[in-house]
Design a protein around this motif. Sequence first.
Motif, PDB file in Angstrom:
ATOM      1  N   ALA A  83       0.841  -1.195   0.000  1.00  0.00           N
ATOM      2  CA  ALA A  83       0.000   0.000   0.000  1.00  0.00           C
ATOM      3  C   ALA A  83       0.881   1.252   0.000  1.00  0.00           C
ATOM      4  CB  ALA A  83      -0.921   0.000   1.218  1.00  0.00           C
ATOM      5  N   CYS A  84       1.984   1.201   0.751  1.00  0.00           N
ATOM      6  CA  CYS A  84       2.937   2.305   0.756  1.00  0.00           C
ATOM      7  C   CYS A  84       3.600   2.449  -0.614  1.00  0.00           C
ATOM      8  CB  CYS A  84       3.987   2.066   1.841  1.00  0.00           C
ATOM      9  SG  CYS A  84       5.343   3.262   1.867  1.00  0.00           S
ATOM     10  N   MET A  85       3.985   1.334  -1.226  1.00  0.00           N
ATOM     11  CA  MET A  85       4.629   1.379  -2.537  1.00  0.00           C
ATOM     12  C   MET A  85       3.694   1.962  -3.590  1.00  0.00           C
ATOM     13  SD  MET A  85       6.301  -1.740  -4.775  1.00  0.00           S
ATOM     14  CE  MET A  85       7.438  -2.179  -3.479  1.00  0.00           C
ATOM     15  N   ASN A  86       2.419   1.629  -3.502  1.00  0.00           N
ATOM     16  CA  ASN A  86       1.452   2.175  -4.451  1.00  0.00           C
ATOM     17  C   ASN A  86       1.337   3.691  -4.328  1.00  0.00           C
ATOM     18  OD1 ASN A  86       0.931  -0.371  -5.389  1.00  0.00           O
ATOM     19  ND2 ASN A  86      -1.010  -0.617  -4.318  1.00  0.00           N
ATOM     20  N   ARG A  87       1.564   4.207  -3.121  1.00  0.00           N
ATOM     21  CA  ARG A  87       1.448   5.644  -2.901  1.00  0.00           C
ATOM     22  C   ARG A  87       2.747   6.396  -3.190  1.00  0.00           C
ATOM     23  NH1 ARG A  87      -2.712   7.759   0.364  1.00  0.00           N
ATOM     24  NH2 ARG A  87      -4.343   6.257   0.810  1.00  0.00           N
ATOM     25  N   LEU A  88       3.889   5.788  -2.809  1.00  0.00           N
ATOM     26  CA  LEU A  88       5.155   6.517  -2.842  1.00  0.00           C
ATOM     27  C   LEU A  88       6.169   5.960  -3.831  1.00  0.00           C
ATOM     28  CD1 LEU A  88       5.706   7.063   1.000  1.00  0.00           C
ATOM     29  CD2 LEU A  88       4.440   8.483  -0.606  1.00  0.00           C
ATOM     30  N   GLY A  89       5.934   4.763  -4.384  1.00  0.00           N
ATOM     31  CA  GLY A  89       6.895   4.173  -5.302  1.00  0.00           C
ATOM     32  C   GLY A  89       7.944   3.349  -4.574  1.00  0.00           C
ATOM     33  N   PRO A  90       8.722   2.532  -5.312  1.00  0.00           N
ATOM     34  CA  PRO A  90       9.706   1.630  -4.685  1.00  0.00           C
ATOM     35  C   PRO A  90      10.817   2.357  -3.934  1.00  0.00           C
ATOM     36  CG  PRO A  90       9.266   0.991  -6.960  1.00  0.00           C
ATOM     37  CD  PRO A  90       8.633   2.329  -6.759  1.00  0.00           C
ATOM     38  N   ARG A  91      11.283   3.502  -4.437  1.00  0.00           N
ATOM     39  CA  ARG A  91      12.431   4.159  -3.824  1.00  0.00           C
ATOM     40  C   ARG A  91      12.088   4.713  -2.440  1.00  0.00           C
ATOM     41  NH1 ARG A  91      14.563   9.133  -3.235  1.00  0.00           N
ATOM     42  NH2 ARG A  91      12.772  10.113  -4.234  1.00  0.00           N
ATOM     43  N   ARG A  92      11.015   5.487  -2.344  1.00  0.00           N
ATOM     44  CA  ARG A  92      10.662   6.103  -1.069  1.00  0.00           C
ATOM     45  C   ARG A  92      10.075   5.087  -0.087  1.00  0.00           C
ATOM     46  NH1 ARG A  92       7.277  11.231  -2.868  1.00  0.00           N
ATOM     47  NH2 ARG A  92       6.576   9.733  -4.426  1.00  0.00           N
ATOM     48  N   SER A  93       9.344   4.107  -0.581  1.00  0.00           N
ATOM     49  CA  SER A  93       8.874   3.062   0.326  1.00  0.00           C
ATOM     50  C   SER A  93      10.061   2.261   0.862  1.00  0.00           C
ATOM     51  CB  SER A  93       7.880   2.136  -0.384  1.00  0.00           C
ATOM     52  OG  SER A  93       8.492   1.458  -1.464  1.00  0.00           O
ATOM     53  N   GLY A  94      11.123   2.167   0.050  1.00  0.00           N
ATOM     54  CA  GLY A  94      12.316   1.447   0.492  1.00  0.00           C
ATOM     55  C   GLY A  94      13.000   2.094   1.672  1.00  0.00           C
ATOM     56  N   VAL A  95      13.088   3.424   1.690  1.00  0.00           N
ATOM     57  CA  VAL A  95      13.759   4.094   2.802  1.00  0.00           C
ATOM     58  C   VAL A  95      12.954   3.950   4.088  1.00  0.00           C
ATOM     59  CG1 VAL A  95      12.734   6.381   2.493  1.00  0.00           C
ATOM     60  CG2 VAL A  95      15.003   6.184   3.479  1.00  0.00           C
ATOM     61  N   LEU A  96      11.641   3.931   3.979  1.00  0.00           N
ATOM     62  CA  LEU A  96      10.805   3.735   5.159  1.00  0.00           C
ATOM     63  C   LEU A  96      10.918   2.309   5.675  1.00  0.00           C
ATOM     64  CD1 LEU A  96       7.690   5.715   3.912  1.00  0.00           C
ATOM     65  CD2 LEU A  96       9.214   6.389   5.775  1.00  0.00           C
ATOM     66  N   PHE A  97      10.905   1.352   4.742  1.00  0.00           N
ATOM     67  CA  PHE A  97      10.994  -0.048   5.161  1.00  0.00           C
ATOM     68  C   PHE A  97      12.363  -0.362   5.747  1.00  0.00           C
ATOM     69  CE2 PHE A  97      11.369  -4.683   4.268  1.00  0.00           C
ATOM     70  CZ  PHE A  97      10.312  -5.096   5.066  1.00  0.00           C
ATOM     71  N   ALA A  98      13.401   0.355   5.305  1.00  0.00           N
ATOM     72  CA  ALA A  98      14.749   0.134   5.838  1.00  0.00           C
ATOM     73  C   ALA A  98      14.827   0.458   7.329  1.00  0.00           C
ATOM     74  CB  ALA A  98      15.760   0.974   5.069  1.00  0.00           C
ATOM     75  N   CYS A  99      13.847   1.180   7.844  1.00  0.00           N
ATOM     76  CA  CYS A  99      13.817   1.466   9.280  1.00  0.00           C
ATOM     77  C   CYS A  99      13.665   0.200  10.111  1.00  0.00           C
ATOM     78  CB  CYS A  99      12.678   2.438   9.605  1.00  0.00           C
ATOM     79  SG  CYS A  99      12.925   4.104   8.937  1.00  0.00           S
ATOM     80  N   HIS A 100      13.316  -0.923   9.478  1.00  0.00           N
ATOM     81  CA  HIS A 100      13.172  -2.163  10.247  1.00  0.00           C
ATOM     82  C   HIS A 100      14.502  -2.562  10.882  1.00  0.00           C
ATOM     83  CE1 HIS A 100      15.192  -5.354   7.890  1.00  0.00           C
ATOM     84  NE2 HIS A 100      14.849  -4.655   6.830  1.00  0.00           N
ATOM     85  N   ALA A 165       7.647  -1.690   8.358  1.00  0.00           N
ATOM     86  CA  ALA A 165       8.973  -1.917   8.944  1.00  0.00           C
ATOM     87  C   ALA A 165       8.858  -2.478  10.358  1.00  0.00           C
ATOM     88  CB  ALA A 165       9.762  -0.610   8.955  1.00  0.00           C
ATOM     89  N   LEU A 166       7.955  -1.920  11.150  1.00  0.00           N
ATOM     90  CA  LEU A 166       7.781  -2.395  12.526  1.00  0.00           C
ATOM     91  C   LEU A 166       7.263  -3.832  12.536  1.00  0.00           C
ATOM     92  CD1 LEU A 166       7.805  -1.815  15.555  1.00  0.00           C
ATOM     93  CD2 LEU A 166       5.501  -0.881  15.331  1.00  0.00           C
ATOM     94  N   CYS A 167       6.293  -4.136  11.676  1.00  0.00           N
ATOM     95  CA  CYS A 167       5.752  -5.500  11.606  1.00  0.00           C
ATOM     96  C   CYS A 167       6.835  -6.505  11.191  1.00  0.00           C
ATOM     97  CB  CYS A 167       4.586  -5.550  10.631  1.00  0.00           C
ATOM     98  SG  CYS A 167       3.093  -4.744  11.223  1.00  0.00           S
ATOM     99  N   GLN A 168       7.676  -6.111  10.228  1.00  0.00           N
ATOM    100  CA  GLN A 168       8.761  -6.984   9.803  1.00  0.00           C
ATOM    101  C   GLN A 168       9.693  -7.294  10.970  1.00  0.00           C
ATOM    102  OE1 GLN A 168       9.684  -8.625   7.193  1.00  0.00           O
ATOM    103  NE2 GLN A 168      11.891  -8.917   7.399  1.00  0.00           N
ATOM    104  N   SER A 169      10.036  -6.287  11.761  1.00  0.00           N
ATOM    105  CA  SER A 169      10.949  -6.473  12.890  1.00  0.00           C
ATOM    106  C   SER A 169      10.342  -7.389  13.947  1.00  0.00           C
ATOM    107  CB  SER A 169      11.282  -5.112  13.521  1.00  0.00           C
ATOM    108  OG  SER A 169      11.891  -4.262  12.593  1.00  0.00           O
ATOM    109  N   VAL A 170       9.118  -7.086  14.344  1.00  0.00           N
ATOM    110  CA  VAL A 170       8.468  -7.870  15.395  1.00  0.00           C
ATOM    111  C   VAL A 170       8.269  -9.322  14.960  1.00  0.00           C
ATOM    112  CG1 VAL A 170       6.342  -8.125  16.736  1.00  0.00           C
ATOM    113  CG2 VAL A 170       7.338  -5.857  16.402  1.00  0.00           C
ATOM    114  N   ALA A 171       7.768  -9.514  13.742  1.00  0.00           N
ATOM    115  CA  ALA A 171       7.461 -10.864  13.261  1.00  0.00           C
ATOM    116  C   ALA A 171       8.705 -11.718  13.115  1.00  0.00           C
ATOM    117  CB  ALA A 171       6.725 -10.781  11.930  1.00  0.00           C
ATOM    118  N   THR A 172       9.818 -11.113  12.709  1.00  0.00           N
ATOM    119  CA  THR A 172      11.053 -11.876  12.534  1.00  0.00           C
ATOM    120  C   THR A 172      11.711 -12.192  13.866  1.00  0.00           C
ATOM    121  OG1 THR A 172      11.390 -10.785  10.394  1.00  0.00           O
ATOM    122  CG2 THR A 172      13.274 -11.935  11.339  1.00  0.00           C
ATOM    123  N   LEU A 173      11.810 -11.205  14.738  1.00  0.00           N
ATOM    124  CA  LEU A 173      12.506 -11.408  16.010  1.00  0.00           C
ATOM    125  C   LEU A 173      11.779 -12.391  16.918  1.00  0.00           C
ATOM    126  CD1 LEU A 173      13.698  -7.788  16.854  1.00  0.00           C
ATOM    127  CD2 LEU A 173      15.095  -9.718  16.141  1.00  0.00           C
TER     128      LEU A 173
END
Length: 294
Positions: A83-100, A165-173
């Motif tokens: 949903a984020c990628m659809n709004r912001l594109g791969p590049r900007r969604s990538g920087v947000l997801f990197a916060c994981h 990003a938060l969901c990725q961190s919690v689910a993996t850890l």
Amino acid sequence: MRPEALALLAAGCWAVSSLFSAPPAQRLGAFAFSRWRMLFASLLLWALAASSGGWRSLDVSALGLLAISGLIGIFIGDTALFACMNRLGPRRSGVLFACHALFSGVLAWVWLGEVLWGWALLGSLLLVGGVMLAIVWGKRSDESHHWEQTRGRLVVGVCLGLLAALCQSVATLMLKPLMSTGIDAVAASAVRMTLALAAHGLLWLLWRGARAQAPVRWHDAWLTFLSAAVAMALGMTLILKAMHLGQAGLVAVLSSVTPVLILPLLWLAYRRRPAMGAWWGAALAVLGTALILR
């Protein structure tokens, strides 16, 4: 193979899959794309688990934790990411997801007592800083590609990216203790994927907003299958294996290089080289990775 190498390979899988994912995700919508992607990934993972015999490592007591992890990381996290990628594109969604990587470092310290020191800490800071720099300053001033356009409210896209990003961190850890018991990574991924798919199916039945925005075409199905195979069947299995063998926070940091790896791929899509800031950020990320692996 070293857990650090597995984490980097997983990051490469996610980078490649982002280019497969963007067109069908925008056309079908985040919910429909995620649902089809999970279906393909579930079929692939169960086929692999059945052929390798990895399903025998599954235990009834592990199903609850795998279910919660799948719901948080895949059902909520993946859907929020697209949903984020659809709004912001791969590049900007990538920087947000990197916060994981940042979230994972803090949560690994709180939950697992893991602390990064010395060269690993310095390398992690350089890597995360390089990733952020590469993406924030990775756009040329005259770039007009449709993936750089903002659709809808910017603040909503930012919140969706941080949620992913938060969901990725919690689910993996939360799977770190379970992976240490010797459960097969492919079988664990299959269970997580199937339960997340079941939740998406229930959502499809109860809410019309989860329906596809457009009919699924063969081209959409093919790109979605490639995304599922590379990112979910292979990438997620690699990250779970890395989590089993290595330090959870360090694995998360290394897997956050995905946005840097996306840059040359976007260069191929844009047919234009990234901005100078992207090169500096990539150089910092490479230096940080080298310090971690030394």
